[in-house]
Design a protein around this motif. Structure first.
Motif, PDB file in Angstrom:
ATOM      1  N   THR A  84       0.839  -1.198   0.000  1.00  0.00           N
ATOM      2  CA  THR A  84       0.000   0.000   0.000  1.00  0.00           C
ATOM      3  C   THR A  84       0.875   1.249   0.000  1.00  0.00           C
ATOM      4  O   THR A  84       0.371   2.353  -0.181  1.00  0.00           O
ATOM      5  CB  THR A  84      -0.924   0.042   1.234  1.00  0.00           C
ATOM      6  OG1 THR A  84      -0.131   0.049   2.434  1.00  0.00           O
ATOM      7  CG2 THR A  84      -1.870  -1.158   1.252  1.00  0.00           C
ATOM      8  N   PHE A  85       2.180   1.077   0.203  1.00  0.00           N
ATOM      9  CA  PHE A  85       3.075   2.234   0.158  1.00  0.00           C
ATOM     10  C   PHE A  85       4.485   1.788  -0.202  1.00  0.00           C
ATOM     11  O   PHE A  85       4.882   0.645   0.046  1.00  0.00           O
ATOM     12  CB  PHE A  85       3.094   2.981   1.505  1.00  0.00           C
ATOM     13  CG  PHE A  85       3.651   2.170   2.641  1.00  0.00           C
ATOM     14  CD1 PHE A  85       5.024   2.111   2.886  1.00  0.00           C
ATOM     15  CD2 PHE A  85       2.804   1.470   3.478  1.00  0.00           C
ATOM     16  CE1 PHE A  85       5.534   1.368   3.935  1.00  0.00           C
ATOM     17  CE2 PHE A  85       3.314   0.727   4.538  1.00  0.00           C
ATOM     18  CZ  PHE A  85       4.675   0.672   4.760  1.00  0.00           C
ATOM     19  N   THR A  86       5.230   2.700  -0.798  1.00  0.00           N
ATOM     20  CA  THR A  86       6.652   2.527  -1.080  1.00  0.00           C
ATOM     21  C   THR A  86       7.340   3.862  -0.807  1.00  0.00           C
ATOM     22  O   THR A  86       6.952   4.881  -1.383  1.00  0.00           O
ATOM     23  CB  THR A  86       6.903   2.097  -2.530  1.00  0.00           C
ATOM     24  OG1 THR A  86       6.233   0.848  -2.777  1.00  0.00           O
ATOM     25  CG2 THR A  86       8.394   1.922  -2.793  1.00  0.00           C
ATOM     26  N   LEU A  87       8.339   3.851   0.061  1.00  0.00           N
ATOM     27  CA  LEU A  87       9.034   5.072   0.444  1.00  0.00           C
ATOM     28  C   LEU A  87      10.528   4.923   0.212  1.00  0.00           C
ATOM     29  O   LEU A  87      11.099   3.853   0.460  1.00  0.00           O
ATOM     30  CB  LEU A  87       8.811   5.396   1.920  1.00  0.00           C
ATOM     31  CG  LEU A  87       7.381   5.683   2.392  1.00  0.00           C
ATOM     32  CD1 LEU A  87       7.365   5.839   3.908  1.00  0.00           C
ATOM     33  CD2 LEU A  87       6.853   6.941   1.725  1.00  0.00           C
ATOM     34  N   THR A  88      11.165   5.989  -0.260  1.00  0.00           N
ATOM     35  CA  THR A  88      12.626   6.036  -0.315  1.00  0.00           C
ATOM     36  C   THR A  88      13.100   6.977   0.782  1.00  0.00           C
ATOM     37  O   THR A  88      12.696   8.144   0.824  1.00  0.00           O
ATOM     38  CB  THR A  88      13.112   6.540  -1.690  1.00  0.00           C
ATOM     39  OG1 THR A  88      12.650   5.643  -2.705  1.00  0.00           O
ATOM     40  CG2 THR A  88      14.638   6.586  -1.727  1.00  0.00           C
ATOM     41  N   LEU A  89      13.929   6.449   1.680  1.00  0.00           N
ATOM     42  CA  LEU A  89      14.364   7.198   2.853  1.00  0.00           C
ATOM     43  C   LEU A  89      15.883   7.338   2.856  1.00  0.00           C
ATOM     44  O   LEU A  89      16.603   6.390   2.533  1.00  0.00           O
ATOM     45  CB  LEU A  89      13.901   6.491   4.134  1.00  0.00           C
ATOM     46  CG  LEU A  89      12.388   6.252   4.250  1.00  0.00           C
ATOM     47  CD1 LEU A  89      12.071   5.363   5.444  1.00  0.00           C
ATOM     48  CD2 LEU A  89      11.656   7.577   4.363  1.00  0.00           C
ATOM     49  N   ASP A  90      16.357   8.504   3.229  1.00  0.00           N
ATOM     50  CA  ASP A  90      17.791   8.763   3.279  1.00  0.00           C
ATOM     51  C   ASP A  90      18.123   9.449   4.600  1.00  0.00           C
ATOM     52  O   ASP A  90      17.808  10.619   4.807  1.00  0.00           O
ATOM     53  CB  ASP A  90      18.219   9.636   2.105  1.00  0.00           C
ATOM     54  CG  ASP A  90      19.732   9.749   1.992  1.00  0.00           C
ATOM     55  OD1 ASP A  90      20.436   9.236   2.885  1.00  0.00           O
ATOM     56  OD2 ASP A  90      20.203  10.342   1.006  1.00  0.00           O
ATOM     57  N   TYR A  91      18.722   8.678   5.497  1.00  0.00           N
ATOM     58  CA  TYR A  91      19.102   9.199   6.803  1.00  0.00           C
ATOM     59  C   TYR A  91      20.616   9.428   6.918  1.00  0.00           C
ATOM     60  O   TYR A  91      21.162   9.500   8.007  1.00  0.00           O
ATOM     61  CB  TYR A  91      18.659   8.239   7.904  1.00  0.00           C
ATOM     62  CG  TYR A  91      17.156   8.108   8.012  1.00  0.00           C
ATOM     63  CD1 TYR A  91      16.342   9.235   8.014  1.00  0.00           C
ATOM     64  CD2 TYR A  91      16.551   6.863   8.102  1.00  0.00           C
ATOM     65  CE1 TYR A  91      14.967   9.127   8.125  1.00  0.00           C
ATOM     66  CE2 TYR A  91      15.175   6.746   8.211  1.00  0.00           C
ATOM     67  CZ  TYR A  91      14.391   7.884   8.223  1.00  0.00           C
ATOM     68  OH  TYR A  91      13.022   7.766   8.325  1.00  0.00           O
ATOM     69  N   GLY A  92      21.281   9.502   5.770  1.00  0.00           N
ATOM     70  CA  GLY A  92      22.719   9.715   5.795  1.00  0.00           C
ATOM     71  C   GLY A  92      23.508   8.502   6.239  1.00  0.00           C
ATOM     72  O   GLY A  92      24.612   8.640   6.770  1.00  0.00           O
ATOM     73  N   LEU A  93      22.974   7.315   6.035  1.00  0.00           N
ATOM     74  CA  LEU A  93      23.665   6.089   6.427  1.00  0.00           C
ATOM     75  C   LEU A  93      24.847   5.835   5.495  1.00  0.00           C
ATOM     76  O   LEU A  93      24.850   6.293   4.343  1.00  0.00           O
ATOM     77  CB  LEU A  93      22.696   4.910   6.387  1.00  0.00           C
ATOM     78  CG  LEU A  93      21.473   5.029   7.311  1.00  0.00           C
ATOM     79  CD1 LEU A  93      20.510   3.874   7.075  1.00  0.00           C
ATOM     80  CD2 LEU A  93      21.919   5.067   8.771  1.00  0.00           C
ATOM     81  N   PRO A  94      25.848   5.099   5.967  1.00  0.00           N
ATOM     82  CA  PRO A  94      27.040   4.867   5.140  1.00  0.00           C
ATOM     83  C   PRO A  94      26.730   4.249   3.778  1.00  0.00           C
ATOM     84  O   PRO A  94      27.399   4.554   2.790  1.00  0.00           O
ATOM     85  CB  PRO A  94      27.877   3.916   5.999  1.00  0.00           C
ATOM     86  CG  PRO A  94      27.467   4.239   7.400  1.00  0.00           C
ATOM     87  CD  PRO A  94      26.009   4.553   7.326  1.00  0.00           C
ATOM     88  N   LYS A  95      25.720   3.392   3.744  1.00  0.00           N
ATOM     89  CA  LYS A  95      25.404   2.724   2.488  1.00  0.00           C
ATOM     90  C   LYS A  95      24.394   3.502   1.650  1.00  0.00           C
ATOM     91  O   LYS A  95      23.985   3.063   0.582  1.00  0.00           O
ATOM     92  CB  LYS A  95      24.873   1.315   2.775  1.00  0.00           C
ATOM     93  CG  LYS A  95      25.027   0.356   1.599  1.00  0.00           C
ATOM     94  CD  LYS A  95      24.699  -1.065   2.012  1.00  0.00           C
ATOM     95  CE  LYS A  95      24.846  -2.026   0.831  1.00  0.00           C
ATOM     96  NZ  LYS A  95      24.573  -3.419   1.209  1.00  0.00           N
ATOM     97  N   GLY A  96      23.988   4.656   2.138  1.00  0.00           N
ATOM     98  CA  GLY A  96      23.087   5.497   1.355  1.00  0.00           C
ATOM     99  C   GLY A  96      21.622   5.309   1.713  1.00  0.00           C
ATOM    100  O   GLY A  96      21.283   4.779   2.769  1.00  0.00           O
ATOM    101  N   PRO A  97      20.704   5.722   0.834  1.00  0.00           N
ATOM    102  CA  PRO A  97      19.266   5.611   1.093  1.00  0.00           C
ATOM    103  C   PRO A  97      18.772   4.172   0.940  1.00  0.00           C
ATOM    104  O   PRO A  97      19.445   3.314   0.368  1.00  0.00           O
ATOM    105  CB  PRO A  97      18.649   6.519   0.029  1.00  0.00           C
ATOM    106  CG  PRO A  97      19.634   6.494  -1.086  1.00  0.00           C
ATOM    107  CD  PRO A  97      20.987   6.394  -0.435  1.00  0.00           C
TER     108      PRO A  97
END
Length: 226
Positions: free
Chosen positions: A110-123
């Motif tokens: 029902t949802f798809t989100l791309t999240l970027d919290y500045g993690l070493p491996k990226g979003p």
């Protein structure tokens, strides 16, 4: 009504059509005999609003809002996800759970989100299913979220998450799209349906038998003197 047996060994689930050929909006649980309407068919509907649409002659006539015991049976039995209701749970695991993968594949997101919290491996991309369900308290609804996250950089698995709140009508998950979980007892199938159901049950029985043999073999190996 066309059926297709799920390819996921740990979930006795099949997909069927509802309003139009090929829509694939029904998920049938072969283990319990319940049918579930995919949450994508009710995204944007409120719990109270859905109560007015499940009566005789209404758009969702024949369906009812899923209850805690019904969801527990689906999660524990068909998907093998150990959980109990009521209560609030927030479980995050770095192990890719096959039961959760089977549910997400069968019920569709029902949802798809791309999240970027500045993690070493990226979003990362989080895909999941959010549903409201009946906690048996008048107009109050519970909320449940099943999700799985993968790294954008290579598509590999990141984590899976299970959230469950016995909550209120208006609460959501930071704007995530949610549906209302509808269920009904599966109608008695015709000859073609029986063949598909028997094939599914045979597959589930074969899986259980293989697991039993592996367990017995492991126990015998441990019991053998060195």
């Amino acid at each position: 009504m066309l059926l297709s047996v799920s390819a996921h060994a740990d979930a006795a689930l099949s997909v069927a059509d509802w309003r139009a050929p090929g829509d694939g909006l029904i998920v049938r649980d072969l283990a319990t005999g319940y049918e579930w309407l995919k949450p994508s068919a009710t995204v944007g509907q409120s719990f109270n609003g859905m109560l007015a649409q499940i009566g005789v002659g209404a758009p969702y006539s024949g369906w009812s809002i899923a209850t805690q015991p019904q969801l527990t049976r689906l999660l524990n039995g068909s998907a093998g996800i150990a959980t109990t209701f009521p209560g609030t749970r927030d479980l995050e695991t770095e192990v890719d759970d096959p039961g959760l993968v089977a549910l997400l594949s069968s019920f569709g997101p029902t949802f798809t989100l791309t999240l970027d919290y500045g993690l070493p491996k990226g979003p990362f991309v989080m895909t999941g299913v959010g549903v409201r369900y009946d906690i048996g308290s008048g107009s109050y609804a519970g909320l449940m979220l099943l999700s799985r996250a993968t790294w954008v950089v290579d598509g590999s698995f990141y984590f899976s998450r299970y959230l469950q709140y016995p909550c209120c009508e208006e609460r959501d998950w930071s704007g995530l799209d949610n549906g209302v979980m509808l269920t009904r007892v599966a109608p008695i199938p015709g000859p073609q349906g029986w063949l598909v159901m028997l094939a599914g049950l045979a597959a589930v029985g074969g899986i259980a038998a293989r697991r039993a043999r592996r367990t017995a073999g492991a126990a015998a190996h441990r019991a053998t003197p060195a």
